[in-house]
Design a protein around this motif. Sequence first.
Motif, mmCIF file in Angstrom:
data_model
loop_
_atom_site.group_PDB
_atom_site.id
_atom_site.type_symbol
_atom_site.label_atom_id
_atom_site.label_comp_id
_atom_site.label_asym_id
_atom_site.label_seq_id
_atom_site.Cartn_x
_atom_site.Cartn_y
_atom_site.Cartn_z
ATOM 1 N N LEU A 2 -28.798 25.490 15.993
ATOM 2 C CA LEU A 2 -29.294 26.263 15.169
ATOM 3 C C LEU A 2 -30.679 26.259 14.940
ATOM 4 C CD1 LEU A 2 -29.042 28.949 13.053
ATOM 5 C CD2 LEU A 2 -28.824 27.204 11.368
ATOM 6 N N LYS A 3 -31.556 27.636 15.450
ATOM 7 C CA LYS A 3 -33.184 27.695 15.105
ATOM 8 C C LYS A 3 -33.291 27.930 13.692
ATOM 9 C CE LYS A 3 -37.459 29.353 17.377
ATOM 10 N NZ LYS A 3 -37.638 30.194 18.693
ATOM 11 N N ARG A 4 -33.392 27.139 12.861
ATOM 12 C CA ARG A 4 -33.263 27.372 11.369
ATOM 13 C C ARG A 4 -34.508 28.041 11.053
ATOM 14 N NH1 ARG A 4 -32.689 21.547 8.820
ATOM 15 N NH2 ARG A 4 -34.503 20.572 9.873
ATOM 16 N N SER A 5 -35.690 27.720 11.639
ATOM 17 C CA SER A 5 -37.156 28.568 11.369
ATOM 18 C C SER A 5 -37.038 29.683 11.710
ATOM 19 C CB SER A 5 -37.857 27.592 12.182
ATOM 20 O OG SER A 5 -37.901 27.581 13.610
ATOM 21 N N ALA A 6 -36.105 30.392 12.444
ATOM 22 C CA ALA A 6 -35.991 31.874 12.889
ATOM 23 C C ALA A 6 -34.741 32.536 12.189
ATOM 24 C CB ALA A 6 -35.950 31.937 14.550
ATOM 25 N N ALA A 7 -34.070 31.896 11.243
ATOM 26 C CA ALA A 7 -32.862 32.300 10.691
ATOM 27 C C ALA A 7 -33.153 32.651 9.115
ATOM 28 C CB ALA A 7 -31.786 31.344 10.700
ATOM 29 N N ASP A 8 -32.097 33.272 8.659
ATOM 30 C CA ASP A 8 -31.911 33.842 7.256
ATOM 31 C C ASP A 8 -31.621 32.384 6.229
ATOM 32 O OD1 ASP A 8 -31.976 34.784 4.584
ATOM 33 O OD2 ASP A 8 -30.740 36.636 5.440
ATOM 34 N N PRO A 9 -32.437 31.969 5.538
ATOM 35 C CA PRO A 9 -31.797 30.904 4.707
ATOM 36 C C PRO A 9 -30.945 31.307 3.899
ATOM 37 C CG PRO A 9 -34.360 30.940 4.956
ATOM 38 C CD PRO A 9 -33.876 32.174 5.249
ATOM 39 N N THR A 10 -30.752 32.274 3.487
ATOM 40 C CA THR A 10 -29.561 32.850 2.493
ATOM 41 C C THR A 10 -28.281 32.696 3.067
ATOM 42 O OG1 THR A 10 -29.800 35.170 3.055
ATOM 43 C CG2 THR A 10 -31.101 34.305 1.358
ATOM 44 N N LEU A 11 -28.141 32.588 4.599
ATOM 45 C CA LEU A 11 -26.931 32.503 5.188
ATOM 46 C C LEU A 11 -26.718 31.144 5.684
ATOM 47 C CD1 LEU A 11 -27.112 35.512 7.719
ATOM 48 C CD2 LEU A 11 -26.176 35.703 5.503
ATOM 49 N N PHE A 12 -27.302 30.262 5.147
ATOM 50 C CA PHE A 12 -27.075 28.708 5.566
ATOM 51 C C PHE A 12 -26.006 28.061 4.942
ATOM 52 C CE2 PHE A 12 -31.845 27.545 6.996
ATOM 53 C CZ PHE A 12 -31.822 28.691 8.083
#
Length: 575
Positions: free
Chosen positions: A393-403
């Motif tokens: 997962l590229k977390r830096s380009a993702a929506d933290p509310t979905l983590f």
Amino acid sequence: MATEHEHGFSRGLTNYGDRDFSVYLRRSFAASMGYSQEVLKKPIVGIANSFSGFNNCHRHFPELLEAVKRGVLLGGGLPVEFPTISLGEVFLNPTSLKFRNLMSMDTEEMIRAQPMDAVVLMGGCDKTVPAQLMGAASADLPAVQLVAGPMMTSRHGEERLGACTDCRRFWGKYRAGEVSNAEINEVEGKLATTAGTCAVMGTASTMACIAETLGMSLPGTAAIPAVHADRLRAGEASGLAAARMIANPIRPSQVITAKSVENALRMLLALGGSTNAIIHLTAMAGRLGIPVSLARMNELSDTTPVLVNLKPVGSVYMEDFFYAGGVGAVLRELKPLLHLDTVSVTGETLGDRLEEDITYVDRRVIAPAEKPLEPQGGLVALFGNLAPRGAILKRSAADPTLFEKEGRAVVFTSLEDMAARVDDPDLDITADDIMVLQNAGPKSASGMPEAGYLPIPKKLSARGVKDMIRISDARMSGTAFGTIILHVTPEASVGGPLALVRDGDRIRLSVRERRIELLVEEAKLERRRAGWSSGNIPVERRRGYDRLYAAEVTQADDGCDFEFMRPLNAGAERG
């Protein structure tokens, strides 16, 4: 003749059973190209040129090639260009990754078979740089990587545009009905307007930064724009460096080490770079028997901050990164975390390089380590019963509310199934569901394309939905963004757990715990497994390279290389 040192045209002779005759015949044929007797005695720097009419990123290579030749001549060598396979990302079917290993084999064998004392590798577009470095690592002849450099941005009204994050952003708007046919056609002609690789921190730019961090490219050359005069000067310097390595060889096996690979992982994480890079770095390191562990990547990610404000993670472009200080500025921020005793193709250590005077750093683009953009690295590996060997997962380009989320699976069994149904108004899907794509991994018919960036169904995008959890065994472009879980291993087409997911199953994602779990009891999964069969065309019904690829490609966590291309013994050189 038999007593001469074996360099230049005397190296690697064609075997006629008489060495002196082989030299005599080779020089005779070489003389037909207009070389004088003095020139025929010089050591040779080969130049692996991946120019192609099917590779827009490399269209400036004829001019860059002349700069490389100039540098070789300055160093006392004879430059000899030779062609290799070229991989233009958007011009290959089914996907460029399928041909990366073929290009690496071409590069390796042409370096081995032809008479050269060192080599400059001219690459740039996404898969070309890893292919060249894989081939060079296996051949282990002194080599310098020279990258194409990024393209410059364009304009649409008052807005800057750069391929290809903005390609995807505008296409998403078009699918949502926010952009007209006329505007999307106008934008199409403005996204890529110069030579060079994508203008953002996509796969090409990530691999350029990794090559410099490893020490295979000259310091300061990764981010120079393709059309900048400094790119030509970098070509000249690369040719000169390769010529100098003839007398003082520095081989790829001395540069690409466990320590330099770990430094490269740190760079990848600090950039918030392309997810593809973890596959490529694993394959490159694997050619020298160096393992790359996803668990170790997670450990590094926990202590490596994101420092670079480039699209798709941030807001600016590669030309801004170049002017802001480039790779050198990032390395200085990471210095306490790096192995400083690694050596580059220049012969200097990383520690020596970082002792040099600090140039200007634009803190709007490259953040200081004490005030990072994000405290942890841009990529994270997930494990669990859905991905026993890992997913990315590229977390830096993702929506933290979905983590931290549990949702209902909506499954597409193939790329064709997804294309047929994703925009169906009757598709049973909500924004809280989890989209799942199966059979898009390395051994699938599609060859692991950049299809993991599953489109948001039109019925949802029209309501303003910008992101959802999407899971697949595919890859995605380094220019893409979203909460997208990729490279699920083992893949569905070999019977991995992803193949057992059905519509309505519950899936739980926890980035905090590094877990991705299929919430289905084991007995039910076993019944599904018993009824599973691969939809792949059997290997024995394939031919040519397609057959070789299907039989030998490894899974994503092994770099999607061919098993037989690794050293016979870990860390040992091939004979």
